[in-house]
Scaffold this active site. Structure first.
Site, mmCIF file in Angstrom:
data_model
loop_
_atom_site.group_PDB
_atom_site.id
_atom_site.type_symbol
_atom_site.label_atom_id
_atom_site.label_comp_id
_atom_site.label_asym_id
_atom_site.label_seq_id
_atom_site.Cartn_x
_atom_site.Cartn_y
_atom_site.Cartn_z
ATOM 1 N N ASP A 1 -10.005 -4.187 -4.618
ATOM 2 C CA ASP A 1 -9.196 -3.132 -4.022
ATOM 3 C C ASP A 1 -9.372 -1.840 -4.819
ATOM 4 O O ASP A 1 -9.215 -1.845 -6.042
ATOM 5 C CB ASP A 1 -7.723 -3.555 -4.046
ATOM 6 C CG ASP A 1 -6.781 -2.523 -3.454
ATOM 7 O OD1 ASP A 1 -7.256 -1.524 -2.889
ATOM 8 O OD2 ASP A 1 -5.559 -2.738 -3.555
ATOM 9 N N SER B 1 0.842 -1.200 0.000
ATOM 10 C CA SER B 1 0.000 0.000 0.000
ATOM 11 C C SER B 1 0.880 1.254 0.000
ATOM 12 O O SER B 1 1.638 1.478 -0.946
ATOM 13 C CB SER B 1 -0.957 -0.040 1.188
ATOM 14 O OG SER B 1 -1.956 0.935 1.076
ATOM 15 N N HIS C 1 -8.177 -5.017 -0.179
ATOM 16 C CA HIS C 1 -6.963 -4.286 0.174
ATOM 17 C C HIS C 1 -6.491 -4.692 1.574
ATOM 18 O O HIS C 1 -7.270 -4.865 2.493
ATOM 19 C CB HIS C 1 -7.232 -2.776 0.149
ATOM 20 C CG HIS C 1 -5.980 -1.963 0.272
ATOM 21 N ND1 HIS C 1 -5.162 -1.685 -0.788
ATOM 22 C CD2 HIS C 1 -5.393 -1.389 1.357
ATOM 23 C CE1 HIS C 1 -4.141 -0.974 -0.392
ATOM 24 N NE2 HIS C 1 -4.250 -0.782 0.921
#
Length: 358
Positions: free
Chosen positions: A289, A195, A319
């Site tokens: 995501d 991320s 995610h």
């Protein structure tokens, strides 16, 4: 010095909550489907039933983006500890100062000749820590045989952009300088992140491009790659309990000082003038995501620039799945597949070296 990582201390209520979540994640898939009714995305993927159940349970929970950053961190650290698998400690778990008080933990399974993974945790540049990513760091160390250095980069809004990127460069310089003392070839360093950490890893590879020592591989896990263009997956999954549009906006506002150019490649690595000459890449995506399309766009751009790139897509996941390994067998298996991909890349590098030597 070696200092074992402490096991999280849970209250009785938290232990019960964890036990219930684990139990629910082990229900037959048919039962989970009836209860959670897994969604299907526009690509035709169906969410894994255990993940759908976890998301359903999370829909009514509090939103950390409604809290001040310090409270948000405390809340998410507790939750991540509850959701993470208990992974056996590595032979060596050493606390490091990477320079200027930048802390990190080095995990080693005792086979440093395999290489080293320099790892940056997720959390939107605002939350997350080495502690909350202990499980994936240990899984990486055990599963690849490589050492793992997990970096505690500074967080916004107390330390906004470009603090995290500066810390990444400091971490890189340190591990290159000290790799040999750990028994690691500095040319066998993998840069990885999830991320926000994926953004940091991608930017770092661009910053050290052309230097004598560069990463042998970049592993970008559900990375943030572009804050300029708004892509379809951001709208499709805007309400995801795993990462919502509201939370993304909160992260960006907290991370970027007013007036920051979002097209700066240190913010949006996709916007670099050229991606040629970067390390080969593994780009790991999830089908549900909001950052899916951004990650795919960066992987495509790398390929177009001639960078060998493998796209690993976990079609039924959300995610941040690395953080759900205790309460979702699907997330645990996906994390194990990711680790195996990195191990395979290290194996390929061994074979290439052997071929050249012969």
């Amino acid at each position: 010095m070696s200092t074992p990582m402490s096991t999280p201390h849970f209250t009785v209520a938290q232990r019960v909550q964890r036990a219930v979540l684990v139990l629910l994640s082990r229900l037959p898939a048919g039962v989970q489907r009836i209860v959670a009714r897994p969604a299907t995305n526009t690509a035709g993927d169906t969410m894994a039933p255990d993940v759908a159940l976890l998301m359903k349970l999370g829909e009514s929970g509090p939103d950390y983006s409604d809290l001040p950053p310090a409270e948000a961190r405390a809340t998410t650290e507790r939750d991540l500890a509850l959701f993470a698998s208990r992974i056996a400690a590595c032979r060596v778990e050493e606390e490091l100062d990477l320079g200027g008080g930048l802390p990190a933990t080095r995990y080693s399974s005792g086979t440093p000749g395999r290489g080293l993974v320099l790892f940056f945790h997720g959390g939107g540049f605002v939350i997350g820590s080495r502690a909350s990513y202990t499980a994936p760091a240990r899984m990486l160390a055990h599963g690849t045989g490589a050492d793992v250095v997990s970096v505690e980069y500074r967080l916004a809004p107390e330390h906004p952009f470009p603090a995290a990127q500066d810390d990444a460069l400091t971490a890189w310089r340190h591990v290159v300088e000290h790799a040999a003392s750990w028994g690691v070839d500095p040319h066998r360093i993998v840069v990885a992140g999830e991320s926000a950490g994926g953004n940091i890893a991608a930017v770092l590879c661009q910053q050290v491009r052309g230097e004598a020592v560069q990463p042998m591989l970049q592993v970008l896990i559900q990375p943030v790659t572009d804050l300029v263009e708004h892509r379809p997956s951001q709208d499709e999954f805007a309400g995801s309990p795993a990462l919502s549009a509201k939370q993304i906006a909160w992260f960006v506002e907290s991370y970027l000082p007013t007036g920051t150019d979002v097209a700066d490649p240190r913010v949006s690595p996709y916007r670099a003038s050229s991606l040629e000459g970067l390390p080969r890449a593994i780009v790991n995506l999830a089908g549900f995501d909001p950052l899916h399309d951004d990650g795919l766009a960066y992987a495509t751009a790398l390929l177009d620039a001639g960078v060998p790139t493998r796209v690993d897509r976990e079609a039924g996941l959300v995610h941040g799945y690395l953080s759900y390994t205790a309460v979702s067998p699907s997330c645990r298996r996906a994390t194990e597949r990711l680790v195996a991909s990195i191990a395979k890349a290290l194996d390929s590098a061994d074979q290439t070296t052997t071929t050249k030597a012969s």
